[in-house]
Design an enzyme around this catalytic site. Structure first.
Site, PDB file in Angstrom:
ATOM      1  N   ASP A   1     115.385  15.932   7.835  1.00 57.87           N
ATOM      2  CA  ASP A   1     114.854  14.610   8.156  1.00 57.87           C
ATOM      3  C   ASP A   1     114.234  14.637   9.557  1.00 57.87           C
ATOM      4  O   ASP A   1     114.932  14.895  10.537  1.00 57.87           O
ATOM      5  CB  ASP A   1     116.012  13.606   8.097  1.00 57.87           C
ATOM      6  CG  ASP A   1     115.565  12.175   8.313  1.00 57.87           C
ATOM      7  OD1 ASP A   1     114.416  11.968   8.762  1.00 57.87           O
ATOM      8  OD2 ASP A   1     116.369  11.279   8.034  1.00 57.87           O
TER       9      ASP A   1
ATOM     10  N   CYS B   1     108.294   9.651   5.514  1.00 59.10           N
ATOM     11  CA  CYS B   1     108.024  10.937   6.191  1.00 59.10           C
ATOM     12  C   CYS B   1     107.895  12.101   5.216  1.00 59.10           C
ATOM     13  O   CYS B   1     106.797  12.605   4.964  1.00 59.10           O
ATOM     14  CB  CYS B   1     109.115  11.250   7.215  1.00 59.10           C
ATOM     15  SG  CYS B   1     109.225  10.050   8.563  1.00 59.10           S
ATOM     16  N   ARG B   2     109.024  12.567   4.664  1.00 61.43           N
ATOM     17  CA  ARG B   2     109.015  13.809   3.891  1.00 61.43           C
ATOM     18  C   ARG B   2     108.349  13.691   2.529  1.00 61.43           C
ATOM     19  O   ARG B   2     107.481  14.514   2.185  1.00 61.43           O
ATOM     20  CB  ARG B   2     110.445  14.344   3.733  1.00 61.43           C
ATOM     21  CG  ARG B   2     111.049  14.813   5.036  1.00 61.43           C
ATOM     22  CD  ARG B   2     112.548  15.011   4.927  1.00 61.43           C
ATOM     23  NE  ARG B   2     113.240  13.742   4.755  1.00 61.43           N
ATOM     24  CZ  ARG B   2     114.538  13.615   4.546  1.00 61.43           C
ATOM     25  NH1 ARG B   2     115.289  14.694   4.445  1.00 61.43           N
ATOM     26  NH2 ARG B   2     115.080  12.423   4.441  1.00 61.43           N
ATOM     27  N   SER B   3     108.753  12.702   1.719  1.00 54.65           N
ATOM     28  CA  SER B   3     108.172  12.655   0.364  1.00 54.65           C
ATOM     29  C   SER B   3     106.694  12.253   0.356  1.00 54.65           C
ATOM     30  O   SER B   3     105.943  12.777  -0.484  1.00 54.65           O
ATOM     31  CB  SER B   3     109.016  11.799  -0.594  1.00 54.65           C
ATOM     32  OG  SER B   3     109.115  10.457  -0.178  1.00 54.65           O
TER      33      SER B   3
ATOM     34  N   CYS C   1     112.600  11.233  -0.967  1.00 51.76           N
ATOM     35  CA  CYS C   1     113.407  11.422   0.243  1.00 51.76           C
ATOM     36  C   CYS C   1     114.189  10.136   0.487  1.00 51.76           C
ATOM     37  O   CYS C   1     114.405   9.352  -0.443  1.00 51.76           O
ATOM     38  CB  CYS C   1     112.534  11.813   1.436  1.00 51.76           C
ATOM     39  SG  CYS C   1     111.286  10.588   1.895  1.00 51.76           S
TER      40      CYS C   1
ATOM     41  N   ASN D   1     110.964   7.315   2.172  1.00 51.14           N
ATOM     42  CA  ASN D   1     109.608   7.400   1.587  1.00 51.14           C
ATOM     43  C   ASN D   1     108.521   7.096   2.625  1.00 51.14           C
ATOM     44  O   ASN D   1     107.468   6.545   2.299  1.00 51.14           O
ATOM     45  CB  ASN D   1     109.452   6.495   0.348  1.00 51.14           C
ATOM     46  CG  ASN D   1     108.171   6.748  -0.467  1.00 51.14           C
ATOM     47  OD1 ASN D   1     107.626   5.827  -1.077  1.00 51.14           O
ATOM     48  ND2 ASN D   1     107.687   7.961  -0.479  1.00 51.14           N
TER      49      ASN D   1
HETATM   50  P1  4NP Z   1     112.141  10.183   5.235  1.00 52.56           P
HETATM   51  O1  4NP Z   1     112.588   9.907   6.750  1.00 52.56           O
HETATM   52  O2  4NP Z   1     113.398  10.070   4.387  1.00 52.56           O
HETATM   53  O3  4NP Z   1     111.617  11.566   5.280  1.00 52.56           O
HETATM   54  O4  4NP Z   1     111.097   9.147   4.898  1.00 52.56           O
HETATM   55  C1  4NP Z   1     113.287   8.771   7.127  1.00 52.56           C
HETATM   56  C2  4NP Z   1     112.633   7.590   7.368  1.00 52.56           C
HETATM   57  C3  4NP Z   1     113.336   6.483   7.780  1.00 52.56           C
HETATM   58  C4  4NP Z   1     114.700   6.555   7.931  1.00 52.56           C
HETATM   59  C5  4NP Z   1     115.359   7.733   7.682  1.00 52.56           C
HETATM   60  C6  4NP Z   1     114.648   8.847   7.276  1.00 52.56           C
HETATM   61  N1  4NP Z   1     115.411   5.422   8.367  1.00 52.56           N
HETATM   62  O5  4NP Z   1     116.626   5.548   8.582  1.00 52.56           O
HETATM   63  O6  4NP Z   1     114.835   4.341   8.521  1.00 52.56           O
END
Ligand code: 4NP
Length: 149
Positions: A121, A12-14, A7, A10
């Site tokens: 997201d 939340c989703r992945s 994602c 790294n």
């Molecule tokens: P992820 O979510 O891609 O599912 O881990 C996010 C975590 C942090 C950010 C964006 C999405 N960020 O902008 O810091």
């Protein structure tokens, strides 16, 4: 078989996909190596987001041992499947992948049986976003496991 979930951050989703797919692969008796990474490196070394952990742990998944890392060039050689959580990360992975590894790079939800193609997201949203992430990831994990028997 080596599967990498990717994602943006790294956190939340992945990591959620890693935890869910590890659990389901173990139950299915599959011998798979599973990891996750982000296309961005801002959260390197961090634990998965506490909201992702709490929501996932409530459904029985373990995030033990996970810390965030950015994807690296070697990942395109080391993994058999590189599964993107959304279209933007899919495109980013294709741009970074050597030509001979591009067939490994897929949208994770292409293994699901719904018409939804992206895991949204959840970072800036509320708790229902994390539940939705889990629903979509559980569905696609079941589909992926069927292809690995
Ligand atoms: P992820 O979510 O891609 O599912 O881990 C996010 C975590 C942090 C950010 C964006 C999405 N960020 O902008 O810091």
């Amino acid at each position: 078989m080596r599967v990498l979930f990717v994602c943006l951050g790294n956190i939340c989703r992945s990591p959620t996909a890693e935890a869910v797919f590890r659990h389901k692969a173990n139950l299915a008796g599959l011998d798979v190596f599973i990891d996750s990474a982000g296309t961005g490196g801002w959260h390197r070394g961090e634990l998965p987001d506490s909201r992702a952990r709490e929501t996932g742990e409530a459904r029985g998944y373990s995030f033990a041992g996970q810390t965030a890392r950015p994807i690296e060039a070697e990942d395109f050689e080391d993994f058999d499947l590189i599964l993107a959580m959304d279209q933007k990360n899919h495109e980013e992975l294709l741009n970074r992948s050597p030509k001979h590894s591009q067939q490994k790079v897929r949208l994770f939800l292409s293994y699901g049986d719904t018409s939804i193609r992206e895991v949204p997201d959840p970072y800036y949203g509320g708790p229902q976003g994390f539940e939705k992430v889990l629903d979509l990831i559980e569905n696609a994990s079941d589909g992926l496991i069927k292809t690995l028997y």
